[in-house]
Design a protein around this motif. Sequence first.
Motif, PDB file in Angstrom:
ATOM      1  N   GLY A  46       0.800  -1.212   0.000  1.00 13.73           N
ATOM      2  CA  GLY A  46       0.000   0.000   0.000  1.00 13.73           C
ATOM      3  C   GLY A  46       0.834   1.263   0.000  1.00 13.73           C
ATOM      4  O   GLY A  46       0.527   2.229  -0.711  1.00 13.73           O
ATOM      5  N   HIS A  47       1.902   1.281   0.779  1.00 13.87           N
ATOM      6  CA  HIS A  47       2.761   2.461   0.806  1.00 13.87           C
ATOM      7  C   HIS A  47       3.463   2.665  -0.537  1.00 13.87           C
ATOM      8  O   HIS A  47       3.633   3.806  -0.986  1.00 13.87           O
ATOM      9  N   GLY A  48       3.877   1.592  -1.171  1.00 11.86           N
ATOM     10  CA  GLY A  48       4.542   1.732  -2.462  1.00 11.86           C
ATOM     11  C   GLY A  48       3.595   2.111  -3.581  1.00 11.86           C
ATOM     12  O   GLY A  48       3.853   3.044  -4.353  1.00 11.86           O
ATOM     13  N   LEU A  49       2.469   1.413  -3.693  1.00 18.64           N
ATOM     14  CA  LEU A  49       1.537   1.642  -4.792  1.00 18.64           C
ATOM     15  C   LEU A  49       0.844   2.993  -4.680  1.00 18.64           C
ATOM     16  O   LEU A  49       0.555   3.628  -5.702  1.00 18.64           O
ATOM     17  N   SER A  50       0.565   3.457  -3.483  1.00 18.28           N
ATOM     18  CA  SER A  50      -0.084   4.757  -3.337  1.00 18.28           C
ATOM     19  C   SER A  50       0.833   5.894  -3.760  1.00 18.28           C
ATOM     20  O   SER A  50       0.363   6.937  -4.239  1.00 18.28           O
ATOM     21  N   ARG A  51       2.118   5.732  -3.624  1.00 18.35           N
ATOM     22  CA  ARG A  51       3.044   6.758  -4.099  1.00 18.35           C
ATOM     23  C   ARG A  51       3.153   6.733  -5.617  1.00 18.35           C
ATOM     24  O   ARG A  51       3.453   7.745  -6.236  1.00 18.35           O
ATOM     25  N   MET A  52       2.880   5.579  -6.219  1.00 18.01           N
ATOM     26  CA  MET A  52       2.784   5.532  -7.675  1.00 18.01           C
ATOM     27  C   MET A  52       1.609   6.375  -8.158  1.00 18.01           C
ATOM     28  O   MET A  52       1.666   6.988  -9.225  1.00 18.01           O
ATOM     29  N   ALA A  53       0.548   6.431  -7.378  1.00 15.44           N
ATOM     30  CA  ALA A  53      -0.613   7.251  -7.741  1.00 15.44           C
ATOM     31  C   ALA A  53      -0.215   8.724  -7.855  1.00 15.44           C
ATOM     32  O   ALA A  53      -0.679   9.435  -8.758  1.00 15.44           O
ATOM     33  N   ALA A  54       0.641   9.187  -6.958  1.00 15.31           N
ATOM     34  CA  ALA A  54       1.102  10.571  -7.019  1.00 15.31           C
ATOM     35  C   ALA A  54       1.974  10.802  -8.249  1.00 15.31           C
ATOM     36  O   ALA A  54       1.862  11.834  -8.923  1.00 15.31           O
ATOM     37  N   VAL A  55       2.843   9.854  -8.555  1.00 14.09           N
ATOM     38  CA  VAL A  55       3.673   9.962  -9.760  1.00 14.09           C
ATOM     39  C   VAL A  55       2.795  10.019 -11.005  1.00 14.09           C
ATOM     40  O   VAL A  55       3.061  10.770 -11.948  1.00 14.09           O
TER      41      VAL A  55
ATOM     42  N   ARG B 279       8.801   5.315 -16.224  1.00 15.17           N
ATOM     43  CA  ARG B 279       8.828   3.876 -16.552  1.00 15.17           C
ATOM     44  C   ARG B 279       9.388   3.075 -15.375  1.00 15.17           C
ATOM     45  O   ARG B 279       8.903   1.976 -15.078  1.00 15.17           O
ATOM     46  N   MET B 280      10.393   3.618 -14.700  1.00 15.37           N
ATOM     47  CA  MET B 280      10.958   2.929 -13.531  1.00 15.37           C
ATOM     48  C   MET B 280       9.917   2.808 -12.419  1.00 15.37           C
ATOM     49  O   MET B 280       9.783   1.753 -11.793  1.00 15.37           O
ATOM     50  N   ALA B 281       9.165   3.883 -12.208  1.00 16.03           N
ATOM     51  CA  ALA B 281       8.132   3.857 -11.173  1.00 16.03           C
ATOM     52  C   ALA B 281       7.047   2.845 -11.511  1.00 16.03           C
ATOM     53  O   ALA B 281       6.584   2.093 -10.640  1.00 16.03           O
ATOM     54  N   VAL B 282       6.630   2.808 -12.769  1.00 14.22           N
ATOM     55  CA  VAL B 282       5.603   1.853 -13.199  1.00 14.22           C
ATOM     56  C   VAL B 282       6.090   0.421 -13.017  1.00 14.22           C
ATOM     57  O   VAL B 282       5.343  -0.449 -12.529  1.00 14.22           O
ATOM     58  N   LEU B 283       7.326   0.153 -13.375  1.00 16.72           N
ATOM     59  CA  LEU B 283       7.885  -1.189 -13.233  1.00 16.72           C
ATOM     60  C   LEU B 283       7.936  -1.603 -11.768  1.00 16.72           C
ATOM     61  O   LEU B 283       7.562  -2.737 -11.415  1.00 16.72           O
ATOM     62  N   THR B 284       8.378  -0.699 -10.904  1.00 17.98           N
ATOM     63  CA  THR B 284       8.429  -1.002  -9.473  1.00 17.98           C
ATOM     64  C   THR B 284       7.037  -1.301  -8.926  1.00 17.98           C
ATOM     65  O   THR B 284       6.834  -2.267  -8.181  1.00 17.98           O
ATOM     66  N   ALA B 285       6.066  -0.482  -9.309  1.00 17.58           N
ATOM     67  CA  ALA B 285       4.690  -0.679  -8.833  1.00 17.58           C
ATOM     68  C   ALA B 285       4.114  -1.985  -9.371  1.00 17.58           C
ATOM     69  O   ALA B 285       3.415  -2.710  -8.651  1.00 17.58           O
ATOM     70  N   ALA B 286       4.405  -2.300 -10.626  1.00 22.58           N
ATOM     71  CA  ALA B 286       3.893  -3.542 -11.214  1.00 22.58           C
ATOM     72  C   ALA B 286       4.468  -4.764 -10.506  1.00 22.58           C
ATOM     73  O   ALA B 286       3.753  -5.739 -10.240  1.00 22.58           O
ATOM     74  N   LEU B 287       5.758  -4.721 -10.185  1.00 20.53           N
ATOM     75  CA  LEU B 287       6.377  -5.835  -9.464  1.00 20.53           C
ATOM     76  C   LEU B 287       5.776  -5.971  -8.064  1.00 20.53           C
ATOM     77  O   LEU B 287       5.533  -7.093  -7.594  1.00 20.53           O
ATOM     78  N   ALA B 288       5.532  -4.839  -7.413  1.00 16.97           N
ATOM     79  CA  ALA B 288       4.916  -4.880  -6.077  1.00 16.97           C
ATOM     80  C   ALA B 288       3.525  -5.489  -6.150  1.00 16.97           C
ATOM     81  O   ALA B 288       3.145  -6.301  -5.298  1.00 16.97           O
ATOM     82  N   ALA B 289       2.757  -5.109  -7.159  1.00 14.90           N
ATOM     83  CA  ALA B 289       1.405  -5.646  -7.311  1.00 14.90           C
ATOM     84  C   ALA B 289       1.442  -7.142  -7.606  1.00 14.90           C
ATOM     85  O   ALA B 289       0.625  -7.913  -7.086  1.00 14.90           O
TER      86      ALA B 289
END
Length: 254
Positions: A146-155, A182-192
């Motif tokens: 949740g902490h990681g993916l919610s920060r992707m929302a801000a990006v 793209r780096m942020a999206v990849l990180t969020a996708a891996l977390a998901a």
Amino acid sequence: MGWRQERQSLFLAVQFLTRLPTPRDIGFSDAAQARSMGYYPLIGLGIGALVALVLAAAAQVLPMPVAVLLSMAVGLLATGGLHEDGLADCADGLGGGLNRDRALEIMRDSRVGTYGVLTLGIVLALKAAALSALPLSLACALLIAGHGLSRMAAVQVVSRHAYARTDSAKFARPQVTPKAYRMAVLTAALAAALLALATGPGLALTALIMGGLAGVAITRLYLRKLGGYTGDCLGATQQLAECGFYLGALAWVG
């Protein structure tokens, strides 16, 4: 040169999103700030891991609601309440501002009003209640994701929408480079993906949908009123996306 740039970007992200110590020789530039947003989801995952560790340890000797509140307190200490402050300011501006200019003026005021206090209190209470109602292992997994993916929302907001202010603000105008995005999206996708493996695809998808809907709802609200976003709006997006994420998981379990 590339390694030095990435080091600078990483530590700038840590410096902005947390109160954790960083090297003194980081330096700052608009370009470095734009690159640093690529690390926001990763820093969020780190904050989530810290909070989850506190929760797991505290829950061994304390009731779950108390352990959750202690873990949230550690998270606030680690971040300085950055996003929570943004949520409160955003709520004051949107709730008390009769027009765009007045809303932006209110959001710049360091004082917190009724709308901010009530909104922040409700969101924090919802997060605490949702996490307290979940099994410990699941709550820990959700905190990290949740902490990681919610920060992707801000990006995502920064990459897609205009900045609302034209004059000087508390912080420089947020920007994100295509590579950092793209780096942020990849990180969020891996977390998901890891969350889906750990908890099951149904729960993970429901949490993601609810978190996404909450983030989209507040984004549409401030875009309609302000014509863009501010730093406070990004904090509000992160907080509501995180809250929606936990509520979605709880709805699936319940």
